[in-house]
Every structure is written in structure tokens, then in C-alpha cells.
Design a protein around this motif. Structure first.
Motif, PDB file in Angstrom:
ATOM      1  N   GLN A 110       0.859  -1.182   0.000  1.00 31.03           N
ATOM      2  CA  GLN A 110       0.000   0.000   0.000  1.00 31.03           C
ATOM      3  C   GLN A 110       0.904   1.245   0.000  1.00 31.03           C
ATOM      4  O   GLN A 110       1.654   1.453   0.951  1.00 31.03           O
ATOM      5  N   PRO A 111       0.838   2.059  -1.049  1.00 29.43           N
ATOM      6  CA  PRO A 111       1.642   3.284  -1.017  1.00 29.43           C
ATOM      7  C   PRO A 111       1.038   4.248   0.007  1.00 29.43           C
ATOM      8  O   PRO A 111      -0.108   4.661  -0.131  1.00 29.43           O
ATOM      9  N   LEU A 112       1.808   4.551   1.059  1.00 31.86           N
ATOM     10  CA  LEU A 112       1.273   5.394   2.145  1.00 31.86           C
ATOM     11  C   LEU A 112       1.359   6.876   1.810  1.00 31.86           C
ATOM     12  O   LEU A 112       2.311   7.317   1.168  1.00 31.86           O
ATOM     13  N   LYS A 113       0.364   7.623   2.291  1.00 35.84           N
ATOM     14  CA  LYS A 113       0.413   9.080   2.183  1.00 35.84           C
ATOM     15  C   LYS A 113       0.620   9.643   3.580  1.00 35.84           C
ATOM     16  O   LYS A 113      -0.177   9.369   4.480  1.00 35.84           O
ATOM     17  N   ILE A 114       1.684  10.424   3.755  1.00 37.87           N
ATOM     18  CA  ILE A 114       2.015  10.948   5.083  1.00 37.87           C
ATOM     19  C   ILE A 114       1.923  12.475   5.082  1.00 37.87           C
ATOM     20  O   ILE A 114       2.639  13.153   4.337  1.00 37.87           O
ATOM     21  N   ALA A 115       1.045  13.008   5.947  1.00 40.34           N
ATOM     22  CA  ALA A 115       0.876  14.464   6.057  1.00 40.34           C
ATOM     23  C   ALA A 115       1.826  15.015   7.125  1.00 40.34           C
ATOM     24  O   ALA A 115       2.077  14.359   8.139  1.00 40.34           O
ATOM     25  N   PHE A 116       2.342  16.207   6.894  1.00 38.48           N
ATOM     26  CA  PHE A 116       3.233  16.844   7.874  1.00 38.48           C
ATOM     27  C   PHE A 116       3.223  18.349   7.637  1.00 38.48           C
ATOM     28  O   PHE A 116       2.710  18.827   6.619  1.00 38.48           O
ATOM     29  N   LEU A 117       3.804  19.084   8.585  1.00 38.58           N
ATOM     30  CA  LEU A 117       3.895  20.537   8.467  1.00 38.58           C
ATOM     31  C   LEU A 117       4.966  20.896   7.444  1.00 38.58           C
ATOM     32  O   LEU A 117       6.148  20.657   7.674  1.00 38.58           O
ATOM     33  N   SER A 158      10.057  18.509  10.082  1.00 32.66           N
ATOM     34  CA  SER A 158       8.969  17.506  10.080  1.00 32.66           C
ATOM     35  C   SER A 158       9.152  16.553   8.899  1.00 32.66           C
ATOM     36  O   SER A 158       8.936  15.352   9.027  1.00 32.66           O
ATOM     37  N   GLN A 159       9.547  17.072   7.752  1.00 32.31           N
ATOM     38  CA  GLN A 159       9.749  16.181   6.609  1.00 32.31           C
ATOM     39  C   GLN A 159      10.945  15.243   6.859  1.00 32.31           C
ATOM     40  O   GLN A 159      10.895  14.065   6.497  1.00 32.31           O
ATOM     41  N   PRO A 194       2.914  17.785   2.226  1.00 27.30           N
ATOM     42  CA  PRO A 194       3.223  18.945   3.074  1.00 27.30           C
ATOM     43  C   PRO A 194       1.996  19.836   3.238  1.00 27.30           C
ATOM     44  O   PRO A 194       1.328  20.152   2.248  1.00 27.30           O
ATOM     45  N   LEU A 195       1.666  20.226   4.466  1.00 27.86           N
ATOM     46  CA  LEU A 195       0.493  21.077   4.718  1.00 27.86           C
ATOM     47  C   LEU A 195       0.933  22.348   5.439  1.00 27.86           C
ATOM     48  O   LEU A 195       2.046  22.438   5.949  1.00 27.86           O
ATOM     49  N   GLN A 196      -0.011  23.313   5.491  1.00 27.69           N
ATOM     50  CA  GLN A 196       0.404  24.627   6.006  1.00 27.69           C
ATOM     51  C   GLN A 196       0.348  24.758   7.517  1.00 27.69           C
ATOM     52  O   GLN A 196       1.024  25.601   8.093  1.00 27.69           O
ATOM     53  N   THR A 197      -0.498  23.965   8.160  1.00 30.03           N
ATOM     54  CA  THR A 197      -0.595  24.066   9.620  1.00 30.03           C
ATOM     55  C   THR A 197      -0.658  22.676  10.254  1.00 30.03           C
ATOM     56  O   THR A 197      -1.030  21.702   9.589  1.00 30.03           O
ATOM     57  N   ILE A 198      -0.351  22.638  11.541  1.00 28.71           N
ATOM     58  CA  ILE A 198      -0.437  21.379  12.288  1.00 28.71           C
ATOM     59  C   ILE A 198      -1.899  20.931  12.368  1.00 28.71           C
ATOM     60  O   ILE A 198      -2.210  19.741  12.267  1.00 28.71           O
ATOM     61  N   GLU A 199      -2.797  21.920  12.505  1.00 27.45           N
ATOM     62  CA  GLU A 199      -4.232  21.623  12.545  1.00 27.45           C
ATOM     63  C   GLU A 199      -4.672  20.855  11.290  1.00 27.45           C
ATOM     64  O   GLU A 199      -5.435  19.901  11.370  1.00 27.45           O
TER      65      GLU A 199
END
Ligand SMILES: O=C(O)C(=O)C[C@]1(C(=O)O)C=C[C@@H](O)C=C1
Length: 361
Positions: free
Chosen positions: A90-97, A104-105, A120-125
Motif C-alpha cells: 500500500q503506497p502510504l500518504k504521510i501528512a506533515f507541516l 517535520s519532513q 506537506p500542509l500549512q498548519t499542524i491543525e
């Protein structure tokens, strides 16, 4: 034997070994796809990423290691092998700041290897939200830094989320002064994340006391600005230097050489015990004399080792503060079960944030 012959002989041996290693890795990848079939056969909703198994594999690697390669090197290699074996399932998708180049990356790469897809996302929320919405399989969020303490946005995220912590990552943080200038005297402004500026406070005071310091959203954003604006520098890590093509003007400028950030892996699954686990809890107490004592006593009484306690305003009006508590052990361990039974008599809230294998290296 001449040196040339020697070299040729050793290289021939290396070729032979490489062939064996490659065959073995290929065989291992084949077994990983068999594992996937077994999971499809046994589970209604198959879970492919298994931190409890990965940590077992890595602990075995460390136990077998006789050198000369370090435990860090060998675990990094095996993590990458598992990362690719997992990607076959399963190719995983990992979200981070984000953006790309943040610490974080670096934590995502350290824990999940390079086969996982990075988001990559803009906020921790947003990281919490994307994992809750299952747009990402897992999220990586910073929890605390050894110099600067807790990361409030993450702690606040834990209060409302239904996600579980299913792993922890410890990343040594090395800050560098990055810029495309010829002389340090040309630097007029330094950008960085507020925490990084604080972590390099003494170095900056003694080396660049007159230079303006500007806090921005992330170290990678700081590096991007240093790349675009003349006379500016950034404090960021090696990855940001590579991505934004900046020179390292001064390396390892953090005031504390043991500067480390701890990250949590957020997911939907509960992790079984591995024999070397930690448990994170969110607790609240009524505002009355002895309340904090009542909260701590059951852990002491049951010989449960507490590794961290931190308070945050609850923001809900009912309880004034909530406490984030980390303890050694798994939620299924008898001493923890007993401690929580006693605690239930005194506290308004016990939320199990997760039990997960202790960080490896
Ligand atoms: O043992 C498993 O469940 C596997 O899927 C195999 C494997 C591995 O490559 O060793 C891959 C991914 C999992 O996260 C754990 C281990």
C-alpha cells in the motif's frame, strides 16, 4: 599480490555479495506481497503499516549488529527496505507541516523511509484534519523540543481528535546559518521559525548581535526567502539548504548540542504491545486542593514511570487545565490498568491518546 590485483579481487568479492544482497532484497519484497495476501485473507479491513512489527525487525537488526556500521546506519537501511516493501502492499500518504525541507519532513523520511508519498500542509491543525478525513494515512506532528518545550498547536490538536498516536520519532536537530553571501557582514536579516531563533539565541547574540531576526512560519519558508532576497540568511536544516541551494555559512549553531525534537505519528489504529512501549494520556482534575497529587499518586503507587507531564488550558470552561502525561508501558500492562482504575475515581477525564513503540535511535 599487487595493489591493483588486490583491488580487483576485493571488488569481485563485493560484486558477488551485491548479487546476493540484491537477490535477497528481491526475495524479501516477494514475501512482503505474500504478507499483503495474508492480510487480505485474514482481515476485513487490512492494515498494512505495522509499527509493532517494524520495531521488532529494527530491534533485531540492532541486536545482531557487530559493527563496523553504526546502529543508526543499519536501521536507516532496513527502514528503507521496509518502506519499499510496504509500498508494494500500500503506497502510504504521510501528512506533515510543510513546506518541503522542514524538520517535520526529515522526521517523515527517518520513520517512513523514502517510498511513502509526502503531503506537506500549512498548519499542524491541517495535519490532524487530513488524517481524520483519511485523505492521508498517517500524520507526523512535532510534540516537544528538548530546548524549547511543548508545541502548543499539537497539544491542542490532541484535545479534540479521535486519532491515536501510533509511533514516536526522535530527531536530533542541527541548525545551520544558510545564505548566498560571500561575507557574513553582508547579512542584514535572518529569517527562521520562532523556535529555531530561540534555540540559537546565544550563538546569534555572540556572532551576529546587530542583525535583525524575523520569525516566519517554518525554517523552509525562511530558506526560500534567503534564496530570493539579497542580504538575507536563514536558520534551517541541511535538507532546506539542499532544496533552496543555499550555502552553509556556519553549521550546528544550536545552543544545546543535544537539541532534539520529538514527533508523534498520528493514525487510526491501536498498536499492540511490543515490550518497549510508551503511553500518552490526556487527564483533567477538578480545581481543588490535592488534585494534582491525586493524579500522580496512582502512577507512583503502581510503579509506573512518568516520562513527561505538561499542562494546557482546557478551553472548555469545565476544567481549567488538562494534563498531557507520558508513561512507560502499554495501556494493556497490568500496572497501568490498575493505575487508571484508581485514577478514574479522581479525574474528570481520562483520554488514551495512544500506546506505541518507543522511538528507535
Ligand atoms: O510484517 C508485515 O506485516 C509486513 O507488512 C512486512 C513489513 C516488512 O517489510 O518487514 C512491511 C510493512 C509493515 O509495516 C511491517 C513489516
Amino acid at each position: 599480490m599487487s595493489t591493483t590485483n588486490n583491488l580487483a579481487t576485493v571488488r569481485a568479492q563485493i560484486d558477488e555479495l551485491d548479487e546476493k544482497i540484491q537477490n535477497l532484497i528481491t526475495q524479501r519484497a516477494g514475501l512482503a506481497t505474500e504478507v499483503a495476501q495474508a492480510k487480505y485473507a485474514q482481515e476485513t479491513k487490512p492494515v498494512f503499516y505495522r509499527p509493532e512489527r517494524e520495531v521488532e525487525v529494527l530491534r533485531n537488526v540492532i541486536a545482531r549488529n557487530k559493527g563496523p556500521l553504526s546502529n543508526e546506519t543499519l536501521t536507516r537501511i532496513f527502514r528503507e527496505i521496509m518502506s519499499d516493501c510496504l509500498a508494494l502492499q500500500q503506497p502510504l500518504k504521510i501528512a506533515f507541516l510543510g513546506p518541503a525541507g522542514t524538520y517535520s519532513q526529515a522526521a517523515v523520511y527517518k520513520h517512513f523511509g523514502h517510498a511513502a508519498q509526502n503531503i506537506p500542509l500549512q498548519t499542524i491543525e491541517e495535519v490532524f484534519r487530513e488524517v481524520e478525513a483519511q485523505t492521508a494515512n498517517y500524520g507526523v506532528v512535532p510534540v516537544e523540543n528538548s530546548t524549547e518545550g511543548g508545541v502548543n498547536q499539537t497539544l491542542d490538536g490532541f484535545i479534540n481528535t479521535s486519532l491515536k498516536i501510533c509511533g514516536e520519532i526522535e530527531l536530533p536537530i542541527h541548525h545551520h546559518l544558510l545564505a548566498n553571501v560571500d561575507k557574513v557582514e553582508q547579512i542584514q536579516r535572518i529569517y527562521s521559525h520562532q523556535q529555531s531563533l530561540a534555540q540559537c539565541h546565544h550563538w546569534l547574540n555572540s556572532h551576529l548581535p546587530q542583525v535583525e531576526r524575523i520569525a516566519v512560519n517554518s525554517n523552509a519558508e525562511a530558506a526560500r526567502r534567503a534564496f530570493n532576497e539579497a542580504g538575507t540568511a536563514a536558520i534551517a536544516g541541511q535538507m532546506a539548504a539542499d532544496i533552496y541551494q543555499l550555502r552553509i555559512i556556519a553549521s550546528r549553531i544550536e545552543d544545546n548540542i543535544n537539541n532534539t525534537t520529538r514527533f508523534a505519528v498520528l493514525g487510526q489504529q491501536e498498536i499492540p504491545p511490543t515490550g518497549g512501549d510508551k503511553t500518552s494520556l490526556l487527564l483533567s482534575t477538578p480545581n481543588q486542593p490535592g488534585a494534582l497529587y491525586d493524579l500522580l499518586e496512582p502512577f507512583a503507587h503502581n510503579q509506573v514511570n512518568m516520562t513527561r507531564i505538561e499542562s494546557r488550558p482546557s478551553r472548555q470552561g469545565i476544567w481549567e487545565y488538562v494534563f498531557f502525561v507520558d508513561i512507560e508501558g502499554h495501556i494493556q500492562d497490568a500496572p497501568i490498568v490498575n493505575a487508571l482504575q484508581t485514577l478514574a475515581k479522581y479525574t474528570g477525564l481520562i483520554k488514551h491518546l495512544g500506546s506505541y513503540p518507543r522511538a528507535i535511535l
